[in-house]
Enzyme design. Structure first.
Site, PDB file in Angstrom:
ATOM      1  N   LYS A  22       0.848  -1.205   0.000  1.00 11.24           N
ATOM      2  CA  LYS A  22       0.000   0.000   0.000  1.00 11.24           C
ATOM      3  C   LYS A  22       0.880   1.251   0.000  1.00 11.24           C
ATOM      4  O   LYS A  22       0.623   2.198  -0.749  1.00 11.24           O
ATOM      5  CB  LYS A  22      -0.886   0.014   1.244  1.00 11.24           C
ATOM      6  CG  LYS A  22      -1.598   1.343   1.480  1.00 11.24           C
ATOM      7  CD  LYS A  22      -2.435   1.356   2.730  1.00 11.24           C
ATOM      8  CE  LYS A  22      -1.678   1.767   3.944  1.00 11.24           C
ATOM      9  NZ  LYS A  22      -1.373   3.202   4.068  1.00 11.24           N
ATOM     10  N   ASN A  23       1.938   1.237   0.811  1.00  7.53           N
ATOM     11  CA  ASN A  23       2.741   2.454   0.964  1.00  7.53           C
ATOM     12  C   ASN A  23       3.752   2.656  -0.151  1.00  7.53           C
ATOM     13  O   ASN A  23       4.508   3.631  -0.148  1.00  7.53           O
ATOM     14  CB  ASN A  23       3.415   2.473   2.343  1.00  7.53           C
ATOM     15  CG  ASN A  23       2.381   2.611   3.442  1.00  7.53           C
ATOM     16  OD1 ASN A  23       1.222   2.957   3.173  1.00  7.53           O
ATOM     17  ND2 ASN A  23       2.755   2.317   4.661  1.00  7.53           N
ATOM     18  N   CYS A 116      -5.408  12.487  11.353  1.00  6.05           N
ATOM     19  CA  CYS A 116      -5.962  11.138  11.317  1.00  6.05           C
ATOM     20  C   CYS A 116      -5.918  10.599  12.739  1.00  6.05           C
ATOM     21  O   CYS A 116      -5.551  11.271  13.684  1.00  6.05           O
ATOM     22  CB  CYS A 116      -5.194  10.264  10.342  1.00  6.05           C
ATOM     23  SG  CYS A 116      -3.643   9.741  11.014  1.00  6.05           S
ATOM     24  N   ARG A 121      -1.184  15.198  11.749  1.00  6.43           N
ATOM     25  CA  ARG A 121      -0.221  14.717  10.746  1.00  6.43           C
ATOM     26  C   ARG A 121       0.341  15.956  10.026  1.00  6.43           C
ATOM     27  O   ARG A 121      -0.098  16.318   8.954  1.00  6.43           O
ATOM     28  CB  ARG A 121      -0.901  13.755   9.766  1.00  6.43           C
ATOM     29  CG  ARG A 121      -1.459  12.503  10.422  1.00  6.43           C
ATOM     30  CD  ARG A 121      -0.378  11.527  10.884  1.00  6.43           C
ATOM     31  NE  ARG A 121       0.303  10.856   9.797  1.00  6.43           N
ATOM     32  CZ  ARG A 121      -0.139   9.767   9.178  1.00  6.43           C
ATOM     33  NH1 ARG A 121      -1.310   9.289   9.511  1.00  6.43           N
ATOM     34  NH2 ARG A 121       0.551   9.191   8.219  1.00  6.43           N
ATOM     35  N   ASP A 306       4.142   0.621  11.979  1.00  4.96           N
ATOM     36  CA  ASP A 306       2.900   0.035  11.448  1.00  4.96           C
ATOM     37  C   ASP A 306       2.672  -1.378  11.956  1.00  4.96           C
ATOM     38  O   ASP A 306       1.557  -1.889  11.885  1.00  4.96           O
ATOM     39  CB  ASP A 306       2.913   0.023   9.915  1.00  4.96           C
ATOM     40  CG  ASP A 306       2.927   1.428   9.349  1.00  4.96           C
ATOM     41  OD1 ASP A 306       3.276   1.586   8.167  1.00  4.96           O
ATOM     42  OD2 ASP A 306       2.610   2.374  10.106  1.00  4.96           O
ATOM     43  N   ARG A 398      -8.768  -0.015   4.221  1.00  2.65           N
ATOM     44  CA  ARG A 398      -7.827   0.926   3.584  1.00  2.65           C
ATOM     45  C   ARG A 398      -6.515   0.233   3.243  1.00  2.65           C
ATOM     46  O   ARG A 398      -5.839   0.601   2.288  1.00  2.65           O
ATOM     47  CB  ARG A 398      -7.540   2.109   4.527  1.00  2.65           C
ATOM     48  CG  ARG A 398      -8.689   3.099   4.684  1.00  2.65           C
ATOM     49  CD  ARG A 398      -8.243   4.304   5.473  1.00  2.65           C
ATOM     50  NE  ARG A 398      -6.917   4.698   5.037  1.00  2.65           N
ATOM     51  CZ  ARG A 398      -5.957   5.107   5.877  1.00  2.65           C
ATOM     52  NH1 ARG A 398      -6.188   5.174   7.170  1.00  2.65           N
ATOM     53  NH2 ARG A 398      -4.771   5.449   5.418  1.00  2.65           N
TER      54      ARG A 398
HETATM   55  C1  EPZ Z   1       4.172   6.921   6.041  1.00  7.19           C
HETATM   56  O1  EPZ Z   1       3.377   7.966   6.594  1.00  7.19           O
HETATM   57  C2  EPZ Z   1       3.245   5.717   5.922  1.00  7.19           C
HETATM   58  N1  EPZ Z   1       2.129   6.033   5.036  1.00  7.19           N
HETATM   59  C3  EPZ Z   1       2.723   5.347   7.314  1.00  7.19           C
HETATM   60  O2  EPZ Z   1       1.922   4.171   7.165  1.00  7.19           O
HETATM   61  C4  EPZ Z   1       3.918   5.023   8.204  1.00  7.19           C
HETATM   62  O3  EPZ Z   1       3.456   4.736   9.503  1.00  7.19           O
HETATM   63  C5  EPZ Z   1       4.867   6.235   8.244  1.00  7.19           C
HETATM   64  O4  EPZ Z   1       5.262   6.579   6.908  1.00  7.19           O
HETATM   65  C6  EPZ Z   1       6.113   5.951   9.051  1.00  7.19           C
HETATM   66  O5  EPZ Z   1       6.779   4.835   8.530  1.00  7.19           O
HETATM   67  C7  EPZ Z   1       2.329   5.977   3.701  1.00  7.19           C
HETATM   68  O6  EPZ Z   1       3.414   5.724   3.230  1.00  7.19           O
HETATM   69  C8  EPZ Z   1       1.129   6.255   2.838  1.00  7.19           C
HETATM   70  P1  EPZ Z   1       6.205  10.294   8.176  1.00  7.19           P
HETATM   71  P2  EPZ Z   1       3.947   9.490   6.626  1.00  7.19           P
HETATM   72  O7  EPZ Z   1       6.154  11.538   7.374  1.00  7.19           O
HETATM   73  O8  EPZ Z   1       4.704   9.753   5.391  1.00  7.19           O
HETATM   74  C9  EPZ Z   1       6.050  13.564  11.619  1.00  7.19           C
HETATM   75  C10 EPZ Z   1       0.032   2.814   7.515  1.00  7.19           C
HETATM   76  O9  EPZ Z   1      -0.546   2.360   8.515  1.00  7.19           O
HETATM   77  N2  EPZ Z   1       6.066  14.566  10.541  1.00  7.19           N
HETATM   78  O10 EPZ Z   1       7.410   9.419   8.067  1.00  7.19           O
HETATM   79  O11 EPZ Z   1       2.815  10.383   6.971  1.00  7.19           O
HETATM   80  C11 EPZ Z   1       4.737  12.791  11.652  1.00  7.19           C
HETATM   81  O12 EPZ Z   1       3.750  13.492  12.392  1.00  7.19           O
HETATM   82  C12 EPZ Z   1       0.519   4.243   7.520  1.00  7.19           C
HETATM   83  O13 EPZ Z   1       0.276   2.162   6.467  1.00  7.19           O
HETATM   84  C13 EPZ Z   1       6.202  15.908  10.858  1.00  7.19           C
HETATM   85  O14 EPZ Z   1       6.315  16.294  12.025  1.00  7.19           O
HETATM   86  O15 EPZ Z   1       4.936   9.388   7.868  1.00  7.19           O
HETATM   87  C14 EPZ Z   1       5.130  11.505  12.330  1.00  7.19           C
HETATM   88  O16 EPZ Z   1       5.110  11.717  13.730  1.00  7.19           O
HETATM   89  C15 EPZ Z   1       0.268   4.938   8.851  1.00  7.19           C
HETATM   90  N3  EPZ Z   1       6.214  16.834   9.849  1.00  7.19           N
HETATM   91  C16 EPZ Z   1       6.579  11.292  11.860  1.00  7.19           C
HETATM   92  O17 EPZ Z   1       7.018  12.569  11.370  1.00  7.19           O
HETATM   93  C17 EPZ Z   1       6.089  16.470   8.534  1.00  7.19           C
HETATM   94  O18 EPZ Z   1       6.111  17.349   7.657  1.00  7.19           O
HETATM   95  C18 EPZ Z   1       6.739  10.275  10.741  1.00  7.19           C
HETATM   96  O19 EPZ Z   1       5.902  10.685   9.699  1.00  7.19           O
HETATM   97  C19 EPZ Z   1       5.931  15.097   8.229  1.00  7.19           C
HETATM   98  C20 EPZ Z   1       5.932  14.166   9.239  1.00  7.19           C
END
Ligand code: EPZ
Length: 418
Positions: A22-23, A116, A121, A306, A398
């Site tokens: 998915k990711n 979410c 996020r 995850d 999802r």
């Molecule tokens: C991706 O989300 C995945 N989703 C998530 O999978 C996964 O948990 C996550 O990466 C971490 O591995 C997809 O790829 C579609 P991040 P993403 O940006 O990109 C903070 C699932 O269940 N952050 O690496 O949103 C954020 O709040 C989903 O399949 C900021 O502060 O994750 C989080 O605490 C859930 N500012 C941390 O970084 C930003 O601009 C990691 O987020 C961006 C992120």
């Protein structure tokens, strides 16, 4: 609203096949707007989030068709660069369209992606990085207006290895002249998959999986791309957790164990026998799991956030207590209260959860709080004595393809009721 009905307490046996990740498919579908041509993407999972991404592509003027397990996106006819709020809210990761729409159209308009269930996020890292590349950004009441100014590649240091920010920079930098280096890039396998897709589209990108990723922008793109999506490592890990919890022996095929070795190692430390090959993993559950050392989530290749909730569901039945530390998301313990309704003994304090293993879980009426929290309830329901009813399973849909069919094929007594 659909719900899952599970009569638990039956060990699982047999072989399952991992679907496409998915990711991976979500950023690759967004990337399909870059080349203005035909993108044939094989091993595409039939997931709710994929259909949400397809709806955004069609809104932008792209043609999207399915052919068996392949999704075909022809972005030649793209004639819009705005994404309306109702489509943005369908899935949190819709912000991934920002970089590719800018690369293709020179401008983009969207609303802030919905927060979410995992907490706020933010996308500050995305916006700051795009601004450094030369994108002019205006924010007004939840709407974001972006326009490409003088786009120039440069070094961009990420404060944390954000998966989404890394992907958005890779996609936007493809249209910048010069070299962009992402320092402290996310190293997830899905980033590597996106790199492979972009290379086939003619974008010069290297370093995915390492700390720095380098993109040489401004080159010609190829009008036709064919790609096979990597297997879903979290879906694979969930199968292993379900077997660890319910007992039995399960083999996951067409997967890549190297992508979820942190989970297989943890399950071995919990008393499971796990064998792996290049594209398969097989687990034999012990009579009873034993509590492993603390589980700390971390960016790849650390323990994946995850997989935290499905692993927790299994360890609710372990001999001893397990300490969890959720270091990626602010609020990723909402499944704990639902697991407690099934008899789990979990104490949550901030980013720490202490799971005291119990002899058995009992079926109960519970609600999926988010995608992986919902999967955790299914894992617990498969192991629990009695009937579990899981509501709000659109969260699970999802990221898991017809979960009831997948686990019924392993001998589970599980059905979907509308
Ligand atoms: C991706 O989300 C995945 N989703 C998530 O999978 C996964 O948990 C996550 O990466 C971490 O591995 C997809 O790829 C579609 P991040 P993403 O940006 O990109 C903070 C699932 O269940 N952050 O690496 O949103 C954020 O709040 C989903 O399949 C900021 O502060 O994750 C989080 O605490 C859930 N500012 C941390 O970084 C930003 O601009 C990691 O987020 C961006 C992120």
């Amino acid at each position: 609203m659909s719900r899952l009905i599970i009569n638990g307490g039956r060990p699982l046996h047999g072989a399952a096949r991992a679907g496409g990740a998915k990711n991976s498919i979500l950023p690759i579908l967004a990337a399909a707007v870059v080349n203005g041509g035909e993108n044939i993407i094989h091993n595409c999972p039939d997931l709710k989030d994929v259909h949400s991404a397809a709806a955004i592509l069609r809104h932008l003027g792209c043609r999207v068709d399915w052919q068996g397990d392949a999704i075909i996106v022809d972005s030649a006819g793209m004639d819009r660069w705005d994404i309306p709020d109702e489509l943005m809210r369908e899935m949190r990761s819709s912000v991934i369209f920002l970089g590719p729409v800018l690369a293709r159209c020179g401008q983009a308009q969207m609303t802030y992606p919905g927060g979410c269930e995992l907490g706020p996020r933010p996308i500050d890292l995305h916006l700051r990085a795009l601004g450094q590349l030369g994108v002019e950004i205006q924010e007004d009441g939840g709407r974001i207006y972006c326009r490409c100014g003088k786009m120039q590649g440069r070094d961009i240091a990420l404060a944390l290895p954000s998966v989404g920010a890394t992907e958005n920079i890779m996609l936007c930098a493809s249209a910048c002249s010069g070299q962009t280096r992402i320092v402290n890039a996310a190293r997830e396998p899905e980033i590597w998959d996106l790199q492979q897709f972009l290379r086939k589209a003619g974008v010069q990108v290297s370093g995915a999986g390492c700390r720095d990723i380098v993109i040489q922008g401004g080159g010609p793109v190829r009008r036709t791309v064919e790609h096979w999506v990597i297997p879903d490592r979290i879906e694979s890990a969930t199968y292993l957790c379900a077997c660890a919890a319910a007992g039995g022996r399960v083999r996951v095929e067409r997967t890549k164990p190297a992508y979820f070795s942190a989970v297989t190692h943890l399950l071995e430390e919990s008393g499971c026998q796990v064998e792996t090959g290049e594209d398969w993993a097989e687990i034999q559950a012990p009579r009873r799991l034993k509590a492993p050392p603390p589980v700390r989530t971390a960016p790849y290749p650390g323990f994946p956030t995850d997989a935290q909730s499905p692993v927790m569901a299994a360890l609710c039945l372990a001999q001893g207590s397990t300490v969890f530390s959720e270091n990626i998301f602010e609020n990723r313990y909402r499944h704990c209260a639902e697991l407690a309704r099934m008899g789990a003994d979990i104490r949550v304090e901030g980013r720490t959860a202490i799971v005291a293993g119990v002899e058995r879980l009992r079926g109960a009426a519970v609600k999926a709080t988010d995608l992986r929290g919902g999967a955790a309830l299914a894992v617990a329901g498969l192991a629990a004595q009695g009937q579990t009813e899981i509501r709000d399973i659109e969260h699970i849909d999802r990221g898991y393809q017809r979960i009831e069919e997948a686990y019924a094929a392993l001998g589970a007594d599980i059905r979907r009721e509308d």
